[in-house]
Design an enzyme around this catalytic site. Sequence first.
Site, short mmCIF file in Angstrom:
data_model
loop_
_atom_site.label_atom_id
_atom_site.label_comp_id
_atom_site.label_asym_id
_atom_site.label_seq_id
_atom_site.Cartn_x
_atom_site.Cartn_y
_atom_site.Cartn_z
N HIS A 1 -28.74 22.72 -13.82
CA HIS A 1 -29.86 21.78 -13.83
C HIS A 1 -31.09 22.30 -13.10
CE1 HIS A 1 -26.00 19.47 -13.78
NE2 HIS A 1 -26.54 18.92 -14.84
N ASP B 1 -2.17 -1.27 -4.02
CA ASP B 1 -2.46 0.12 -4.35
C ASP B 1 -1.12 0.85 -4.48
OD1 ASP B 1 -3.31 2.70 -4.60
OD2 ASP B 1 -4.38 2.80 -2.70
N HIS C 1 -12.23 1.83 -3.66
CA HIS C 1 -11.48 1.07 -4.67
C HIS C 1 -12.28 -0.17 -5.04
CE1 HIS C 1 -7.37 3.04 -4.27
NE2 HIS C 1 -8.05 3.57 -3.27
N CYS D 1 -22.52 20.37 -12.67
CA CYS D 1 -22.24 21.64 -13.33
C CYS D 1 -21.28 22.45 -12.46
CB CYS D 1 -23.53 22.42 -13.59
SG CYS D 1 -24.42 22.90 -12.08
N TYR E 1 0.89 -1.17 0.00
CA TYR E 1 0.00 0.00 0.00
C TYR E 1 0.92 1.21 0.00
CZ TYR E 1 -3.24 3.57 1.74
OH TYR E 1 -3.97 4.73 1.89
N CYS F 1 -28.95 25.02 -8.55
CA CYS F 1 -27.76 25.13 -9.39
C CYS F 1 -28.13 25.74 -10.74
CB CYS F 1 -27.09 23.78 -9.56
SG CYS F 1 -28.05 22.58 -10.52
#
Length: 520
Positions: A474, A197, A304, A511, A156, A471
């Site tokens: 949207h 990893d 992961h 966005c 790791y 927003c």
Amino acid sequence: MLRIVSWNINGLRSPLQGVVYQEPSNSAAMAMGRILDELDADIICLQETKVTRDVLTEPLAIVEGYNSYFSFSRNRSGYSGVATFCKDNTTPVAAEEGLSGLLATQNGDVGCYGNMDEFTQDELWALDSEGRALLTQHKICTWEGKERILTIINVYCPHADSGKPERLAFKMRFYRLLQIRAEALLAAGSHVIILGDLNTAHRPIDHWDAVNLECFEDDPGRKWMDCLISNLGYQAGSHVGPFIDSYRCFQPKQEGAFTCWSVVTGARHLNYGSRLDYVLGDRTLVIDTFQASFLLPEVMGSDHCPVGAVLSVSSVPAKQCPPLCTRFLPEFAGTQLKILRFLVPLKQDPALEQSALQLSSQTRVQTRKNKACVRSARPRPSQAGSSRGQKNLKSYFQPFSSRLQASPDSELPSVPLTPKGALVTPKTLEVEVMAKVVEGQAKALETKDEKEVWTSFWKSVLGGPLPTPLCGGHKEPCVMRTVKKPGPNLGRRFYMCARPQGPPTDPSSRCNFFLWSRPS
């Protein structure tokens, strides 16, 4: 066939919570066994376990059908850590914690450390003290019937934080130590697999936004991987590394093959991630024995996903587990005894047996004496007719006429009177109770009206919280976030689009709306 799987589990206990919640009757041991069985591999390597030895429990450490090996962080609790679970038919011949050899116990270790003179002892200890590497060595048999040694390095690798340049230096030193150890094992004649990893997306195809990243190819971690890994399609005169990226060997042009996504931004929904997890094998091993290399993005429970490979070899299990196996830890050593161990009759020394018989006889004699003393000290019953003797059964019965005789001290029950001397009848009591109820209701209404008046007053003064903004892209309610990066805006709150992060060309992704929240 030998199937190997690697998974950054982001906390060993996190996936267990979901399994136990779905089936509350299952114990933690059964839940851990179920996760390992679902991964369906002979050797399972886990990274970022986030468990230290003081919190490691038996259900996590000892799973039926597997032998496990852990490397713990020695500096921080709930940080880093790796673990390897091997099925009993793939028991390793040796196991070792760390890369430098400082954590080796000289008994059942892997060995082959190479030349580490460029490191100081303090530096080697710092690199191994975070629990980032674990080695297991196995005997394998090829399809030709030849036995070989295979060393699996479960790693790791450190993350390089842009705000902490010392961590980048630490990461590069860890890479260097890993390469020295792997090359030393290769030079000793062992096949080597580096998996886990690596915390670096090697090529632009392995990152969702490599085009917009400055100096992508100049990253020190990517340059190191260029030296370590060779491409099967290399041209004459180019550098040939000792290892091969097994996934790119089988899927050289597969786009969107990512293994890590941001949980905060919800990037996994639109596959907006990077490939940080690898199965690297030495060139000879990959070319001769690797049959497949795969990703498992459908497996949830972490930020992961698992990766793995299949080799056309068979494992030759060791007769017993190496000393590093968790079942040999003192806190778990007593859990592996068979029940027959407790049923075998133990042979006693004749002298001890004779002394035990003498002690038993003395105890019986002393018990008789104590009983005799108790009988002599017990009071005898009195003669018949005595006041202390047993009463006659007739003494508990009285003639009926005696119950009617009034005691001279007895009094008649008093009758409640009002202050004026009038009798209080049930009707009078009912009227008073009703009056009290009406009075209480009137007071409650007054209190409620007063509370509503004050509530409306304070609402008019304070104004209340503002509605959540929409927003711009949207026209949907935003989500509030808090700045966690050190700087002048640390702790400030802001609004942003609630949709998951994705490619800018995808209209369903987040966005660019941003708005600071009004200070409270």
